[in-house]
Write a protein that holds these residues in place. Structure first.
Motif, mmCIF file in Angstrom:
data_model
loop_
_atom_site.group_PDB
_atom_site.id
_atom_site.type_symbol
_atom_site.label_atom_id
_atom_site.label_comp_id
_atom_site.label_asym_id
_atom_site.label_seq_id
_atom_site.Cartn_x
_atom_site.Cartn_y
_atom_site.Cartn_z
ATOM 1 N N GLU A 18 0.849 -1.181 0.000
ATOM 2 C CA GLU A 18 0.000 0.000 0.000
ATOM 3 C C GLU A 18 0.888 1.236 0.000
ATOM 4 N N TYR A 19 0.270 2.363 -0.290
ATOM 5 C CA TYR A 19 0.954 3.651 -0.243
ATOM 6 C C TYR A 19 0.109 4.621 0.592
ATOM 7 N N PRO A 20 -0.037 4.365 1.891
ATOM 8 C CA PRO A 20 -0.921 5.206 2.712
ATOM 9 C C PRO A 20 -0.380 6.609 2.974
ATOM 10 N N PHE A 21 0.908 6.831 2.735
ATOM 11 C CA PHE A 21 1.534 8.122 3.022
ATOM 12 C C PHE A 21 1.943 8.859 1.750
ATOM 13 N N GLY A 22 1.411 8.461 0.605
ATOM 14 C CA GLY A 22 1.819 9.041 -0.673
ATOM 15 C C GLY A 22 2.748 8.083 -1.403
ATOM 16 N N ASP A 23 3.552 8.634 -2.309
ATOM 17 C CA ASP A 23 4.436 7.803 -3.138
ATOM 18 C C ASP A 23 5.545 7.110 -2.358
ATOM 19 N N ASN A 24 5.917 7.636 -1.229
ATOM 20 C CA ASN A 24 7.050 7.132 -0.466
ATOM 21 C C ASN A 24 6.711 7.231 1.015
ATOM 22 N N PRO A 25 6.765 6.157 1.759
ATOM 23 C CA PRO A 25 7.287 4.832 1.457
ATOM 24 C C PRO A 25 6.213 3.886 0.939
ATOM 25 N N MET A 26 6.684 2.779 0.367
ATOM 26 C CA MET A 26 5.829 1.642 0.070
ATOM 27 C C MET A 26 5.685 0.885 1.395
ATOM 28 N N VAL A 27 4.460 0.557 1.766
ATOM 29 C CA VAL A 27 4.217 -0.146 3.023
ATOM 30 C C VAL A 27 3.751 -1.562 2.708
ATOM 31 N N ILE A 28 4.436 -2.541 3.286
ATOM 32 C CA ILE A 28 4.059 -3.948 3.107
ATOM 33 C C ILE A 28 3.388 -4.394 4.401
ATOM 34 N N LYS A 29 2.179 -4.951 4.253
ATOM 35 C CA LYS A 29 1.378 -5.328 5.421
ATOM 36 C C LYS A 29 0.974 -6.792 5.359
ATOM 37 N N ILE A 30 0.657 -7.301 6.539
ATOM 38 C CA ILE A 30 0.025 -8.605 6.681
ATOM 39 C C ILE A 30 -1.188 -8.391 7.590
ATOM 40 N N ALA A 31 -2.357 -8.751 7.098
ATOM 41 C CA ALA A 31 -3.612 -8.585 7.848
ATOM 42 C C ALA A 31 -3.767 -7.147 8.349
ATOM 43 N N GLY A 32 -3.400 -6.180 7.511
ATOM 44 C CA GLY A 32 -3.549 -4.779 7.857
ATOM 45 C C GLY A 32 -2.481 -4.218 8.779
ATOM 46 N N LYS A 33 -1.504 -5.019 9.154
ATOM 47 C CA LYS A 33 -0.427 -4.590 10.057
ATOM 48 C C LYS A 33 0.882 -4.460 9.278
ATOM 49 N N MET A 34 1.589 -3.372 9.492
ATOM 50 C CA MET A 34 2.847 -3.138 8.787
ATOM 51 C C MET A 34 3.942 -4.070 9.284
ATOM 52 N N PHE A 35 4.720 -4.624 8.346
ATOM 53 C CA PHE A 35 5.933 -5.333 8.735
ATOM 54 C C PHE A 35 7.156 -4.818 7.982
ATOM 55 N N ALA A 36 6.962 -4.047 6.919
ATOM 56 C CA ALA A 36 8.093 -3.453 6.200
ATOM 57 C C ALA A 36 7.648 -2.149 5.537
ATOM 58 N N LEU A 37 8.494 -1.146 5.647
ATOM 59 C CA LEU A 37 8.309 0.107 4.927
ATOM 60 C C LEU A 37 9.553 0.299 4.078
ATOM 61 N N ILE A 38 9.368 0.557 2.812
ATOM 62 C CA ILE A 38 10.483 0.683 1.883
ATOM 63 C C ILE A 38 10.531 2.128 1.392
ATOM 64 N N PHE A 39 11.604 2.819 1.770
ATOM 65 C CA PHE A 39 11.806 4.222 1.425
ATOM 66 C C PHE A 39 12.800 4.322 0.276
ATOM 67 N N GLU A 40 12.438 5.050 -0.767
ATOM 68 C CA GLU A 40 13.376 5.303 -1.863
ATOM 69 C C GLU A 40 14.131 6.584 -1.547
ATOM 70 N N ASP A 41 15.445 6.476 -1.522
ATOM 71 C CA ASP A 41 16.301 7.633 -1.274
ATOM 72 C C ASP A 41 16.774 8.191 -2.613
ATOM 73 N N GLU A 42 17.654 9.143 -2.549
ATOM 74 C CA GLU A 42 18.235 9.706 -3.769
ATOM 75 C C GLU A 42 19.102 8.659 -4.467
ATOM 76 N N GLY A 43 19.078 8.640 -5.782
ATOM 77 C CA GLY A 43 19.915 7.720 -6.553
ATOM 78 C C GLY A 43 19.481 6.275 -6.379
ATOM 79 N N ASP A 44 20.455 5.382 -6.261
ATOM 80 C CA ASP A 44 20.172 3.955 -6.175
ATOM 81 C C ASP A 44 19.958 3.470 -4.742
ATOM 82 N N HIS A 45 20.114 4.330 -3.765
ATOM 83 C CA HIS A 45 20.024 3.922 -2.372
ATOM 84 C C HIS A 45 18.580 3.901 -1.898
#
Length: 122
Positions: A18-45
Motif C-alpha cells: 500500500e501507499y498510505p503516506f503518498g508515493d514514499n514509502p511503500m508499506v508492506i502489510k500482513i492482515a492490515g499490520k505493517m511489517f516493512a516500509l520501503i523508502f526510496e532515497d536519492e539515486g540507487d540507495h
C-alpha cells in the motif's frame, strides 16, 4: 537489490503493498499490520523499516553500521536498515523474516491459521 527485496516481502503469505503516506514509502502489510516500509532515497540507495524484537534490535544496531533506530517509528521495536551494499541479501531477508514473524505471531489465532493455510506465492 531493491526489486528482489520488494518481491521477497510480497511473496510472504498474505502480504499486500500500500501507499498510505503518498508515493514514499511503500508499506508492506500482513492482515492490515505493517511489517516493512520501503523508502526510496536519492539515486540507487534506499532503506527499510522493519519490526524487530527490542533485544535483537539493540544487538543489530551495535554490530551493523547499516542498522539504525527506526526512522519515524517506535525506536524500541523498529529498525531502519540502510541498503548500501554493506549487508548481504540473506542478512536482509533474515531481518524481513523476523519482522514478518513478529507481526504474524501477534495476530489473533484465527488470522494466523488462515495465513498459514495460504499457498505460498511463487
Amino acid at each position: 537489490m531493491k526489486n528482489s527485496i520488494i518481491d521477497y516481502c510480497l511473496k510472504k503469505n498474505g502480504a499486500t503493498k500500500e501507499y498510505p503516506f503518498g508515493d514514499n514509502p511503500m508499506v508492506i502489510k500482513i492482515a492490515g499490520k505493517m511489517f516493512a516500509l520501503i523508502f526510496e532515497d536519492e539515486g540507487d540507495h534506499f532503506h527499510l523499516n522493519l519490526k524487530c524484537d527490542p533485544v535483537i534490535a539493540a544487538n543489530l544496531r551495535e554490530q551493523l553500521e547499516a542498522v539504525r533506530p527506526g526512522f519515524h517509528m517506535n525506536k524500541k521495536h523498529w529498525n531502519t536498515v540502510m541498503i548500501d551494499g554493506s549487508l548481504s541479501e540473506s542478512e536482509v531477508y533474515d531481518m524481513i523474516d523476523h519482522s514478518y514473524d513478529l507481526v504474524v505471531n501477534n495476530l489473533p489465532k484465527r488470522l494466523r491459521e488462515s495465513i498459514a493455510e495460504m499457498n505460498p506465492k511463487d
